[in-house]
Design a protein around this motif. Structure first.
Motif, PDB file in Angstrom:
ATOM      1  N   CYS A  19       2.573  46.584   9.495  1.00 15.68           N
ATOM      2  CA  CYS A  19       3.895  47.508   9.560  1.00 15.68           C
ATOM      3  C   CYS A  19       3.936  47.894  11.196  1.00 15.68           C
TER       4      CYS A  19
ATOM      5  N   LEU B  66       7.348  49.088   3.371  1.00 18.53           N
ATOM      6  CA  LEU B  66       8.019  48.355   4.564  1.00 18.53           C
ATOM      7  C   LEU B  66       9.287  49.097   4.857  1.00 18.53           C
TER       8      LEU B  66
ATOM      9  N   CYS C   3       8.920  51.810   7.422  1.00 16.89           N
ATOM     10  CA  CYS C   3       8.991  51.361   8.640  1.00 16.89           C
ATOM     11  C   CYS C   3      10.474  51.712   9.312  1.00 16.89           C
TER      12      CYS C   3
ATOM     13  N   PHE D 138       0.962  54.440   6.516  1.00 20.09           N
ATOM     14  CA  PHE D 138       2.136  54.077   6.030  1.00 20.09           C
ATOM     15  C   PHE D 138       2.298  54.964   4.582  1.00 20.09           C
TER      16      PHE D 138
END
Length: 423
Positions: free
Chosen positions: A26, A91, A94, A129
Motif C-alpha cells: 500500500c 487499495l 490508498c 490500512f
C-alpha cells in the motif's frame, strides 16, 4: 450518532506477516499515485494564456483524480498479480488518501487553509490500512473477521453498544502491536443539541500555562505533569545506544522499538491526564471559556537576525527551543480538542476567546498593567489588586466570554496604549 472504539489485536505470526506485506504494498501504491499527481501538476498547471503564441503546446494529459486512479487498480492487478492478495477496499483507500492529501495542498480545507506539500511515505511511515465496509457479523465474540487475513483475536475491553452498526475498520501498527479502530453508527440516536446560555454562575474560564497547566477563574490551579521532561534522560540514553549500533542490525531495530514504546507511553500518559483534567473542569461548569491559541505559531523557530555585513546575530533560538519543547510537552492543542469533545458529548459548551491583551490588563479596574513574561504576579497600582498573573487572566477571559460589561480596545497605529472601557 457516530462513535469509534479502538481495540488491541492479537494476530498470529502468519497474520502479522500478511498485514506487514500489505502495508509495504500500500505504501508503494500510495507513492506511485502521489507521483502521478505531482507529474501532472508540474507539467500542466500553467494556464494556456501564460504561454507565448509561438511555442508548441503539447497535448495535455488527463488530470488524474480519485476515480481514474481507482479504475487504474484493475490494470495494476493485471501487471502485478501479487496485488490481488490485497483486499480491493484497502487499495481503493490508498487512492482516497492521495486525493485528500493533494486536495488539502491545492485547495485547502473548508476555511481555505492549505496544508504543506504531501510527502512520499518512507519505510515504516505508512502504518495503517482501512476496510471501508464491514458488518456487525464480522465481529463475533473476541475476534474480528478481516477479509483475506482471517479471524484475528482482539481484546474486547468494552462491548459495542446495542443498536450501533459497524461501518469501517482501520488496522494500524503501533510500537507495541496492532490495533483496530471500528467506526460505529446508530441513526436512531440523534446528535446532541447544545443549548446552553452562559452565565456568571454556570461558566468558568481557564488560562493555560507552563508553570501551571491551567489557572481557573475560581482561583484553583491544575499542576502540569511534564511527562516528557521526566523521561527525557532515559530517552536520550536509548537514542545514544541506537546511534552506536550498526545500521540495519537486529540490535538497532530492538532499540528503536524501545524508543518508540517510550514515546508511546509518554503520549498515553499525557492523553490520560488531558481527559482527567477536562473531566474535572466540566464537572463544575456547563460553559468553559478558553483562549483561542495559535499553538503552531507559538512553537515556531525564532527568526534569524543579521547585521549590515550579513553576519548572523544571536536571536535567542536556544531559549526558544526549550520553550517550544515545554509547549509540546504540555499539549495545549490536544487538550483543547479533548475538552471540546467531552463538552459536546455531555451537552456542554466550550467558547474560545481572543487572548490578545488578557495578560496585560487588570481584571477589576480594566486598566492596562504592562508585564514581562518573567513577571508571574499581577499588582495593579490603580485598584491595588494583587493576585496571580494567570488567575487574573482567567478572570478577564471569563468577562470577555460573557461579553456583558466590558470590551478591550486594541492599540492603534499611532502608538496609543490599549485600554479597557465599559460597554
Amino acid at each position: 450518532m457516530n462513535i469509534s472504539h479502538q481495540y488491541k489485536l492479537l494476530p498470529t505470526q502468519a497474520q502479522k506477516a500478511i498485514m506487514n506485506r500489505w502495508l509495504d504494498m500500500c505504501r508503494a501504491e500510495y507513492n506511485y499515485l502521489l507521483a502521478e499527481r505531482f507529474d501532472w501538476w508540474e507539467k500542466n498547471r500553467n494556464d494556456v494564456n501564460s504561454c507565448p503564441l509561438i511555442c508548441h503546446l503539447p497535448e495535455l494529459k488527463d488530470n488524474p483524480n480519485y476515480y481514474s486512479q481507482k479504475r487504474a487498480l484493475v490494470t495494476l492487478k493485471q501487471e502485478r498479480p501479487w496485488y490481488k492478495d490485497v483486499h480491493s477496499q484497502v487499495l481503493q483507500d490508498c487512492a482516497k488518501r492521495v486525493k485528500l492529501a493533494f486536495d488539502r495542498f491545492i485547495k485547502g480545507d473548508c476555511n481555505g487553509n492549505r496544508s504543506g506539500k504531501p510527502r512520499f511515505k518512507a519505510l515504516n511511515r505508512y502504518r495503517s490500512f482501512t476496510y471501508t465496509q464491514i458488518t456487525g457479523g464480522d465481529i463475533t465474540g473476541n475476534a474480528i473477521n478481516l477479509s483475506k487475513v482471517g479471524k484475528v483475536k482482539l481484546i474486547l475491553h468494552r462491548p459495542i453498544p446495542d443498536g450501533f452498526i459497524a461501518k469501517t475498520a482501520i488496522i494500524s501498527k503501533k510500537s507495541d502491536g496492532w490495533y483496530v479502530t471500528i467506526s460505529l453508527a446508530d441513526e436512531s440516536v440523534p446528535d446532541i443539541k447544545i443549548d446552553v446560555t452562559p452565565t456568571k454562575e454556570n461558566s468558568v474560564a481557564l488560562d493555560l500555562g507552563l508553570e501551571k497547566f491551567a489557572a481557573l477563574s475560581t482561583g484553583k490551579f491544575i499542576d502540569i505533569p511534564q511527562y516528557f521532561r521526566c523521561s527525557e534522560d532515559k530517552c536520550a540514553l536509548l537514542q545514544q545506544k541506537v546511534s552506536t549500533r550498526k545500521k540495519g542490525s537486529r540490535a538497532k531495530k530492538l532499540l528503536n522499538r524501545k524508543v518508540g514504546k517510550l514515546h508511546q507511553k509518554i503520549a498515553r500518559q499525557r492523553k490520560q491526564f488531558h481527559f482527567e483534567a477536562a473531566g474535572k473542569i466540566l464537572t463544575n461548569a456547563d460553559v468553559v471559556f478558553v483562549e483561542n491559541l495559535k499553538v503552531r505559531n507559538m512553537s515556531k523557530r525564532a527568526k534569524p537576525k543579521q547585521d549590515e555585513t550579513g553576519k548572523f546575530l544571536h536571536n535567542g533560538q536556544a531559549a526558544k527551543s526549550g520553550l517550544n519543547k515545554s509547549i509540546a510537552d504540555a499539549g495545549w492543542a490536544s487538550f483543547l480538542d479533548i475538552l471540546s469533545f467531552k463538552a459536546e458529548k455531555a451537552g456542554q459548551k466550550v467558547v474560545k476567546v481572543d487572548p490578545y491583551g488578557t495578560s496585560q490588563h487588570c481584571s477589576t479596574c480594566l486598566n492596562k498593567v504592562p508585564k514581562d513574561l518573567s513577571e508571574r504576579w499581577h499588582s495593579c497600582p490603580s485598584c491595588s489588586l494583587s493576585i496571580d498573573r494567570d488567575t487574573n487572566s482567567a478572570i478577564l477571559i471569563k468577562k470577555l466570554g460573557l461579553d456583558v460589561s466590558l470590551s478591550i480596545k486594541r492599540s492603534t497605529r499611532k502608538g496609543r496604549e490599549a485600554h479597557a472601557v465599559l460597554s
